[in-house]
Design a protein around this motif. Sequence first.
Motif, PDB file in Angstrom:
ATOM      1  N   PHE A  64      58.663  61.763  78.872  1.00 41.71           N
ATOM      2  CA  PHE A  64      59.530  62.686  79.602  1.00 41.71           C
ATOM      3  C   PHE A  64      60.499  61.968  80.541  1.00 41.71           C
ATOM      4  O   PHE A  64      61.260  62.611  81.257  1.00 41.71           O
ATOM      5  N   PHE A  65      60.491  60.651  80.539  1.00 46.31           N
ATOM      6  CA  PHE A  65      61.439  59.872  81.334  1.00 46.31           C
ATOM      7  C   PHE A  65      62.844  60.123  80.782  1.00 46.31           C
ATOM      8  O   PHE A  65      63.082  59.997  79.578  1.00 46.31           O
ATOM      9  N   PRO A  66      63.815  60.474  81.641  1.00 45.11           N
ATOM     10  CA  PRO A  66      65.161  60.823  81.158  1.00 45.11           C
ATOM     11  C   PRO A  66      65.996  59.583  80.822  1.00 45.11           C
ATOM     12  O   PRO A  66      67.019  59.308  81.456  1.00 45.11           O
ATOM     13  N   SER A  67      65.599  58.851  79.809  1.00 43.66           N
ATOM     14  CA  SER A  67      66.254  57.588  79.485  1.00 43.66           C
ATOM     15  C   SER A  67      67.679  57.767  78.971  1.00 43.66           C
ATOM     16  O   SER A  67      68.551  56.959  79.284  1.00 43.66           O
ATOM     17  N   SER A  68      67.942  58.801  78.207  1.00 42.37           N
ATOM     18  CA  SER A  68      69.288  59.009  77.669  1.00 42.37           C
ATOM     19  C   SER A  68      70.215  59.684  78.664  1.00 42.37           C
ATOM     20  O   SER A  68      71.414  59.446  78.665  1.00 42.37           O
ATOM     21  N   ALA A  69      69.656  60.538  79.497  1.00 39.31           N
ATOM     22  CA  ALA A  69      70.477  61.366  80.382  1.00 39.31           C
ATOM     23  C   ALA A  69      70.760  60.724  81.735  1.00 39.31           C
ATOM     24  O   ALA A  69      71.495  61.287  82.535  1.00 39.31           O
ATOM     25  N   SER A  70      70.185  59.556  82.006  1.00 39.19           N
ATOM     26  CA  SER A  70      70.441  58.860  83.268  1.00 39.19           C
ATOM     27  C   SER A  70      71.400  57.707  83.021  1.00 39.19           C
ATOM     28  O   SER A  70      71.272  56.986  82.036  1.00 39.19           O
ATOM     29  N   CYS A  74      74.759  53.615  87.388  1.00 42.20           N
ATOM     30  CA  CYS A  74      74.625  54.076  88.773  1.00 42.20           C
ATOM     31  C   CYS A  74      73.359  54.887  89.031  1.00 42.20           C
ATOM     32  O   CYS A  74      73.037  55.180  90.172  1.00 42.20           O
ATOM     33  N   GLY A  75      72.649  55.280  87.967  1.00 46.08           N
ATOM     34  CA  GLY A  75      71.416  56.039  88.142  1.00 46.08           C
ATOM     35  C   GLY A  75      71.591  57.543  88.192  1.00 46.08           C
ATOM     36  O   GLY A  75      70.614  58.273  88.267  1.00 46.08           O
ATOM     37  N   ALA A  76      72.847  58.024  88.143  1.00 47.56           N
ATOM     38  CA  ALA A  76      73.077  59.471  88.163  1.00 47.56           C
ATOM     39  C   ALA A  76      72.474  60.092  86.913  1.00 47.56           C
ATOM     40  O   ALA A  76      72.476  59.489  85.845  1.00 47.56           O
ATOM     41  N   ARG A  77      71.970  61.308  87.056  1.00 56.41           N
ATOM     42  CA  ARG A  77      71.288  61.969  85.945  1.00 56.41           C
ATOM     43  C   ARG A  77      72.025  63.241  85.533  1.00 56.41           C
ATOM     44  O   ARG A  77      72.378  64.055  86.380  1.00 56.41           O
ATOM     45  N   ARG A  89      80.505  60.039  79.388  1.00 51.92           N
ATOM     46  CA  ARG A  89      81.073  59.339  80.538  1.00 51.92           C
ATOM     47  C   ARG A  89      80.407  59.857  81.810  1.00 51.92           C
ATOM     48  O   ARG A  89      80.276  61.042  82.029  1.00 51.92           O
ATOM     49  N   CYS A  90      80.006  58.920  82.643  1.00 52.15           N
ATOM     50  CA  CYS A  90      79.349  59.248  83.907  1.00 52.15           C
ATOM     51  C   CYS A  90      80.411  59.498  84.989  1.00 52.15           C
ATOM     52  O   CYS A  90      81.563  59.071  84.861  1.00 52.15           O
ATOM     53  N   ALA A  91      79.992  60.148  86.048  1.00 45.88           N
ATOM     54  CA  ALA A  91      80.895  60.402  87.173  1.00 45.88           C
ATOM     55  C   ALA A  91      81.381  59.103  87.817  1.00 45.88           C
ATOM     56  O   ALA A  91      82.461  59.062  88.408  1.00 45.88           O
ATOM     57  N   CYS A  92      80.595  58.031  87.686  1.00 45.43           N
ATOM     58  CA  CYS A  92      81.000  56.737  88.256  1.00 45.43           C
ATOM     59  C   CYS A  92      82.058  56.040  87.404  1.00 45.43           C
ATOM     60  O   CYS A  92      82.573  54.995  87.779  1.00 45.43           O
ATOM     61  N   HIS A  96      78.935  55.565  78.307  1.00 47.65           N
ATOM     62  CA  HIS A  96      77.632  55.204  77.765  1.00 47.65           C
ATOM     63  C   HIS A  96      77.470  55.623  76.317  1.00 47.65           C
ATOM     64  O   HIS A  96      77.772  56.760  75.960  1.00 47.65           O
ATOM     65  N   ASP A  97      76.996  54.709  75.499  1.00 43.46           N
ATOM     66  CA  ASP A  97      76.473  55.049  74.190  1.00 43.46           C
ATOM     67  C   ASP A  97      75.051  55.516  74.445  1.00 43.46           C
ATOM     68  O   ASP A  97      74.294  54.856  75.158  1.00 43.46           O
ATOM     69  N   ARG A  98      74.661  56.634  73.890  1.00 46.10           N
ATOM     70  CA  ARG A  98      73.362  57.253  74.183  1.00 46.10           C
ATOM     71  C   ARG A  98      72.201  56.283  73.969  1.00 46.10           C
ATOM     72  O   ARG A  98      71.337  56.145  74.810  1.00 46.10           O
TER      73      ARG A  98
END
Length: 135
Positions: A64-70, A74-77, A89-92, A96-98
């Motif tokens: 259940f660790f959010p490996s793809s969604a984090s 920067c660690g944002a989820r 694309r992250c807010a930072c 990211h390739d999934r």
Amino acid sequence: MHKVTTRLVRENQVIVVEDLAVRDMLKNHKPARAISDASWREFRSMLDYKTVWYERELVVIDRFFPSSASSSACGARRNTLPLNVRTWRCACGARHDRDVNATKNILAAGLAERRNACGAGVRPGRESSPAGGRL
């Protein structure tokens, strides 16, 4: 699979894998055949016993660790990340390739878990000798 798992275990001191619910994944009929053809469960069991044989460490990350969604940058989820989204694309600003992003996050989580289990960062106290430090 024997050659691959043996090579992985011989070349690495620590192997980090994500615990996958293979049985649950087989219930989804679209990827079920590819998943069972890949023999993920057998691969994992080979890693389990070979890391014991070669005195290596296998760290298993919770399914259940959010490996793809984090974001590995920067660690944002992200709250949601559908399976059909392969890049995001992250807010930072990081793109990211999934799968690559998940790999980076799983490795970082495994090494952090290993450090916590080993007590790294905790400095051992000095032993005092009965002679007051004199030999």
